[in-house]
Design an enzyme around this catalytic site. Structure first.
Site, short mmCIF file in Angstrom:
data_model
loop_
_atom_site.label_atom_id
_atom_site.label_comp_id
_atom_site.label_asym_id
_atom_site.label_seq_id
_atom_site.Cartn_x
_atom_site.Cartn_y
_atom_site.Cartn_z
N ARG A 270 -0.17 16.45 22.63
CA ARG A 270 -1.04 15.73 23.63
C ARG A 270 -2.20 16.60 24.24
O ARG A 270 -2.43 16.62 25.34
CB ARG A 270 0.06 15.27 24.58
CG ARG A 270 1.14 14.30 23.83
CD ARG A 270 0.48 13.10 23.14
NE ARG A 270 1.65 12.29 22.95
CZ ARG A 270 2.08 12.27 21.60
NH1 ARG A 270 1.26 13.20 20.67
NH2 ARG A 270 3.04 11.39 21.04
N SER B 225 4.10 6.31 28.47
CA SER B 225 4.95 7.68 28.46
C SER B 225 4.79 8.80 29.76
O SER B 225 3.28 8.99 29.66
CB SER B 225 5.00 8.31 27.22
OG SER B 225 5.68 7.55 26.37
N GLU C 276 2.48 13.68 31.11
CA GLU C 276 1.64 13.49 29.94
C GLU C 276 0.82 12.49 30.45
O GLU C 276 -0.54 12.37 30.10
CB GLU C 276 2.46 12.38 28.96
CG GLU C 276 1.75 11.95 27.74
CD GLU C 276 2.37 11.52 26.61
OE1 GLU C 276 2.10 10.66 25.84
OE2 GLU C 276 3.64 12.12 26.26
#
Length: 319
Positions: free
Chosen positions: A193, A242, A312
């Site tokens: 990520r 998320s 995230e």
């Protein structure tokens, strides 16, 4: 189109780094897109909360965006906004310029040898559907990511065991100041990520590599992904996807659940009962409510599970 003086109030701080002087006025020359001062961003993000952008620019096309960025004063923060699905806009708003890519940046066409050319504003659903119709396998996982190509490339978006690092050939990027460059995937130094894409760079297109496949088989896999998301995630709520990265060898949702955070509330924000790694705006949450709830979850997980969760979701703007 609005007109004013060039941004000339000094160097602004990066989004999320605290207070920054708001640009007083801005006169872009020969711009065809839409420029809005003090533009509300809440309606443009999934959480439906947060403040305004000092400036919001919606370019007509790539050349229009280049011409615009050439006229923005060096040091002014620039941030690209896609679907706003993995983003908290803080209540104090976003300093500098927010760039939102529209339909002109959502074009898709098949190149040779199962490579799909994708505009930076194209959604994951659109990209995966085009790949299916063209008989290109390997891009099905994008059906499960609620965002646009620009965001996927920047954040190395992933789902269901695959990520953008697995499929990216290269991407076209406009840098602050207006320089247009093509970056091969290797230059982005992908990790989980994360990418090394320069701050303020706007991804306007990318090439994804797949392999020949049967459209029926590809479609069936996409349907399977869509059903899995529907069954496990609170898709019909004001959420942001998320919230935390999965720690090595762990699942963030399981750690949050073990810490007793399922259904935890703060103001108008709540930890989802359906999937604990999702935060929800139950109706009137401020961005501060959402971010503070996330920090409380992090505190409880660290205290009870001995693991420090990393965000995230991207959090930007002035507190």
């Amino acid at each position: 189109m609005q007109h004013g003086d060039r941004i000339a109030s000094g160097v602004c701080q990066a989004p999320g780094s605290g207070e920054a002087p708001a640009p007083d006025s801005f006169i872009p020359q020969n711009i065809r897109g839409k420029l809005t001062r003090n533009a509300s961003l809440a309606k443009l993000v999934w959480f439906k909360s947060g403040g305004a952008a000092d400036w919001l620019f919606e370019p007509a096309d790539r050349e229009d965006l280049i011409a615009f960025l050439e006229q923005v004063q060096p040091g002014t923060p620039v941030m690209a906004l896609g679907l706003g699905s993995n983003l908290i806009i803080r209540d104090g708003g976003v300093p500098g310029v927010v760039i939102r890519l529209g339909k002109a940046f959502a074009e898709l066409h098949e190149n040779t040898e199962s490579v799909l050319h994708c505009g930076g504003g194209a959604s994951g659903i659109l990209v995966s559907s085009k790949a299916r119709d063209a008989g290109i396998a390997g891009l099905e996982f994008l059906r499960g990511i609620p965002g646009t190509v620009g965001g996927f490339v920047r954040m190395n978006g992933g789902a269901y065991g695959r990520e953008v690092a697995d499929i990216l050939v290269d991407c076209d990027v406009i840098l602050p100041g207006g320089d247009f460059v093509t970056l091969p995937a290797g230059d982005l130094q992908y990790s989980y990520r994360h990418s090394a894409l320069p701050e303020g760079a706007v991804v306007v297109s990318a090439r994804f590599q797949g392999q020949p496949g049967d459209p029926a088989v590809i479609g069936a896999e996409m349907d399977k992904i869509a059903q899995a998301r529907e069954e496990s995630q609170p898709l019909r709520t004001k959420t942001g996807g998320s919230t935390f990265k999965n720690p090595p060898g762990e699942k963030a949702w399981a750690l949050i659940d073990a810490a007793g955070c399922r259904g935890l509330t703060l103001g108008g924000a709540q930890v989802s009962e359906k999937h604990t790694n999702f935060l929800i705006n139950t109706g009137d949450a401020t961005s501060s409510d959402i971010e503070e709830l996330g920090e409380e979850v992090r505190r409880r997980v660290a205290e009870s599970q001995g693991v420090t969760l990393e965000w995230e979701i991207k959090r930007v703007g002035r507190p």
